[in-house]
Write an enzyme that holds these catalytic residues in place. Structure first.
Site, PDB file in Angstrom:
ATOM      1  N   ARG A  91      -2.897   4.491  -2.546  1.00 29.52           N
ATOM      2  CA  ARG A  91      -3.082   3.238  -1.674  1.00 29.52           C
ATOM      3  C   ARG A  91      -2.820   1.958  -2.565  1.00 29.52           C
ATOM      4  NH1 ARG A  91      -5.819  -0.295   2.241  1.00 29.52           N
ATOM      5  NH2 ARG A  91      -6.629  -2.083   1.017  1.00 29.52           N
ATOM      6  N   HIS A 143       2.560  -3.069   6.982  1.00 29.54           N
ATOM      7  CA  HIS A 143       1.112  -2.318   6.980  1.00 29.54           C
ATOM      8  C   HIS A 143       1.561  -1.146   7.970  1.00 29.54           C
ATOM      9  CE1 HIS A 143      -1.048  -4.212   3.299  1.00 29.54           C
ATOM     10  NE2 HIS A 143      -0.269  -4.977   4.094  1.00 29.54           N
ATOM     11  N   ARG A 156       0.568   4.581   0.023  1.00 22.84           N
ATOM     12  CA  ARG A 156       1.073   4.956   1.237  1.00 22.84           C
ATOM     13  C   ARG A 156       0.812   4.642   3.016  1.00 22.84           C
ATOM     14  NH1 ARG A 156      -5.800   5.697   0.932  1.00 22.84           N
ATOM     15  NH2 ARG A 156      -6.522   3.670   2.068  1.00 22.84           N
ATOM     16  N   GLU A 157       1.409   3.769   3.058  1.00 23.26           N
ATOM     17  CA  GLU A 157       1.939   3.395   4.241  1.00 23.26           C
ATOM     18  C   GLU A 157       3.214   3.585   4.300  1.00 23.26           C
ATOM     19  OE1 GLU A 157      -0.136  -0.141   4.692  1.00 23.26           O
ATOM     20  OE2 GLU A 157      -2.438   0.850   3.587  1.00 23.26           O
ATOM     21  N   HIS A 189       1.045  -1.367   0.303  1.00 20.47           N
ATOM     22  CA  HIS A 189       0.034   0.324  -0.145  1.00 20.47           C
ATOM     23  C   HIS A 189       0.830   1.058  -0.054  1.00 20.47           C
ATOM     24  CE1 HIS A 189      -3.080  -2.781   1.522  1.00 20.47           C
ATOM     25  NE2 HIS A 189      -3.149  -2.657   0.002  1.00 20.47           N
ATOM     26  N   GLU A 242       0.030  -3.516  11.582  1.00 22.31           N
ATOM     27  CA  GLU A 242      -0.418  -2.202  11.195  1.00 22.31           C
ATOM     28  C   GLU A 242       0.967  -1.678  12.071  1.00 22.31           C
ATOM     29  OE1 GLU A 242      -2.243  -1.901   8.662  1.00 22.31           O
ATOM     30  OE2 GLU A 242      -3.301  -3.685   8.497  1.00 22.31           O
ATOM     31  N   ASN A 288      -3.079  -6.158  -1.997  1.00 22.17           N
ATOM     32  CA  ASN A 288      -3.337  -6.868  -0.891  1.00 22.17           C
ATOM     33  C   ASN A 288      -4.678  -7.733  -1.291  1.00 22.17           C
ATOM     34  OD1 ASN A 288      -2.556  -8.060   1.609  1.00 22.17           O
ATOM     35  ND2 ASN A 288      -3.166  -6.834   2.611  1.00 22.17           N
ATOM     36  N   TYR A 303      -1.794   1.765   9.491  1.00 23.46           N
ATOM     37  CA  TYR A 303      -1.623   2.229  10.944  1.00 23.46           C
ATOM     38  C   TYR A 303      -2.949   1.495  11.593  1.00 23.46           C
ATOM     39  CZ  TYR A 303      -5.238   5.236  10.568  1.00 23.46           C
ATOM     40  OH  TYR A 303      -7.149   6.087   9.367  1.00 23.46           O
ATOM     41  N   TYR A 325     -11.292  -6.636  10.192  1.00 22.53           N
ATOM     42  CA  TYR A 325     -12.567  -7.652   9.139  1.00 22.53           C
ATOM     43  C   TYR A 325     -11.955  -7.743   8.320  1.00 22.53           C
ATOM     44  CZ  TYR A 325      -9.366  -3.453   7.166  1.00 22.53           C
ATOM     45  OH  TYR A 325      -8.218  -3.004   6.903  1.00 22.53           O
TER      46      TYR A 325
HETATM   47  O1  0X9 Z   1      -7.229  -3.829   4.735  1.00 27.22           O
HETATM   48  C1  0X9 Z   1      -5.594  -4.540   4.513  1.00 27.22           C
HETATM   49  O2  0X9 Z   1      -5.238  -4.783   3.273  1.00 27.22           O
HETATM   50  C2  0X9 Z   1      -4.854  -4.337   5.454  1.00 27.22           C
HETATM   51  N1  0X9 Z   1      -5.080  -3.468   6.665  1.00 27.22           N
HETATM   52  S1  0X9 Z   1      -4.894  -1.835   5.408  1.00 27.22           S
HETATM   53  O3  0X9 Z   1      -5.370  -0.029   6.518  1.00 27.22           O
HETATM   54  N2  0X9 Z   1      -3.374  -1.156   5.761  1.00 27.22           N
HETATM   55  O4  0X9 Z   1      -4.994  -1.988   4.059  1.00 27.22           O
HETATM   56  C3  0X9 Z   1      -5.299  -4.960   6.786  1.00 27.22           C
HETATM   57  C4  0X9 Z   1      -4.812  -6.812   5.630  1.00 27.22           C
HETATM   58  C5  0X9 Z   1      -5.432  -8.124   6.924  1.00 27.22           C
HETATM   59  N3  0X9 Z   1      -6.332  -8.815   6.954  1.00 27.22           N
HETATM   60  C6  0X9 Z   1      -6.672  -8.713   7.353  1.00 27.22           C
HETATM   61  N4  0X9 Z   1      -7.552  -7.670   8.013  1.00 27.22           N
HETATM   62  N5  0X9 Z   1      -7.889  -9.892   6.910  1.00 27.22           N
HETATM   63 ZN    ZN Z   2      -1.684  -1.837   3.852  1.00 26.92          ZN
END
Ligand code: 0X9
Ligand code: ZN
Length: 312
Positions: free
Chosen positions: A124, A192, A73-74, A71, A272, A140, A194, A243
């Protein structure tokens, strides 16, 4: 060592040159692979290998894999993987470096990262040219593990667009091929930002993975290690509790062996990093690079040691 380098963020070109220089400076430990593949816009995907001499030939050692900047911006993820590389290159505590080989892909999405420097700080995705004329696949959501399911979007304009097919993004295709070529990986990390979280399998389902106990123990150790450095709390939990996502790297790292018998069972994690919340969110001030690097480095050492001692 807190060199001025870590007092600020750096461009893709600067980061690539810095890793090449690290290899030149510490040839006993560090080697630089300038091009394991290329991005949509033709930027090099580069890899870095770090180990210390020991009686165990490097070609026979278990491997520990780290990647960052899927990503764009991270930015802190890219800074942290540089910090970890510097520690690996210079530390006098060589046990891990003598037992294993560390393999790093520091910038998985160089086009998106370059775009955050030139045009849109909060971009992103990749810069893949979509069929509807919009840009970008969410890297991702593009890995070949339950691709296209919940927590990803079929809308090319969405920030979680999963792409037209698994590994349609040249970046995820090249990096996943590279990971499979490194057939002794026992643990893999995707950095990643945050929210200060340590996320283990699964992301795609609430079902417990076969190795839930070892994965949770690893995550808890990492969280404790981080808190001891600067008192920051990083919650350790299954990814799906944040999530649900599908097609994510963390699940593919762990699950691709279970799905199709390829590669090795792997401690697959997503971290994160700082900050804890939306203010300052992705705009983490550069004076937090070093403390964030210090705490994540502590977690990485526990995670790597635990994986080497408790193979899945
Ligand atoms: O959504 C993502 O890809 C990750 N968070 S972010 O804010 N850096 O974009 C989290 C990925 C981890 N996997 C799950 N949450 N299922
Ligand atoms: Zn990310």
């Amino acid at each position: 060592s807190n060199t001025p380098w870590f007092n600020d963020y750096h461009t893709y070109d600067e980061i690539a040159a810095w890793f090449a220089e690290l290899a030149a400076q510490y040839p006993e430990r560090v080697s630089f692979q300038p091009r394991i593949g290329e991005s949509t816009e033709g930027r090099a995907l580069f890899a870095v290998r770090i180990s210390a001499p020991s009686p165990v030939p490097v070609a026979q050692r278990p491997q520990i894999y780290l990647q960052a900047l899927q990503h764009a911006r991270e930015w802190i993820g890219g800074a942290v993987i540089q910090y970890i590389a510097q520690q690996l290159a210079t530390t006098t505590e060589t046990a891990l470096l003598e037992a294993a080989e560390f393999v790093l892909v520091p910038v998985v999405n160089p086009d998106g990262y370059a775009y955050t420097w030139t045009t849109d700080r909060l971009w992103r995705k990749t810069r893949y040219r979509n069929a509807d004329g919009s840009y970008g696949i969410d890297a991702n959501r593009n890995w070949d593990d339950h691709w296209g399911g919940q927590g990803s979007s079929s809308n090319p304009r969405s920030d979680t667009y999963h792409g037209p097919a698994p590994f349609a993004a040249p970046e995820t295709l090249a990096v996943s091929d590279f990971i499979l070529q490194n057939s002794r990986i026992v643990a893999a990390y995707d950095l990643h930002a945050y929210s200060q979280l340590i996320l283990g399998p699964y992301g795609w389902t609430h079902a417990a993975p076969p190795h839930a106990q070892q994965l949770q123990t690893s995550g808890n150790f990492q969280s404790l290690a981080i808190e001891k450095v600067h008192g920051k709390k990083y919650v350790s939990q299954p990814s799906v509790d944040l999530y649900p996502t599908t097609g994510s790297a963390g699940d593919w790292f762990y699950g691709q062996q279970i799905l199709d018998g390829i590669g090795r069972l792997t401690y697959g994690f997503t971290l994160e990093a700082r900050p804890a919340s939306a203010n300052p969110g992705f705009l983490l001030p550069p004076n937090q690079i070093i403390p964030t690097g210090e705490e994540v480095w502590a977690a990485i050492q526990f995670w790597a040691s635990y994986a080497l001692e408790n193979p899945l």
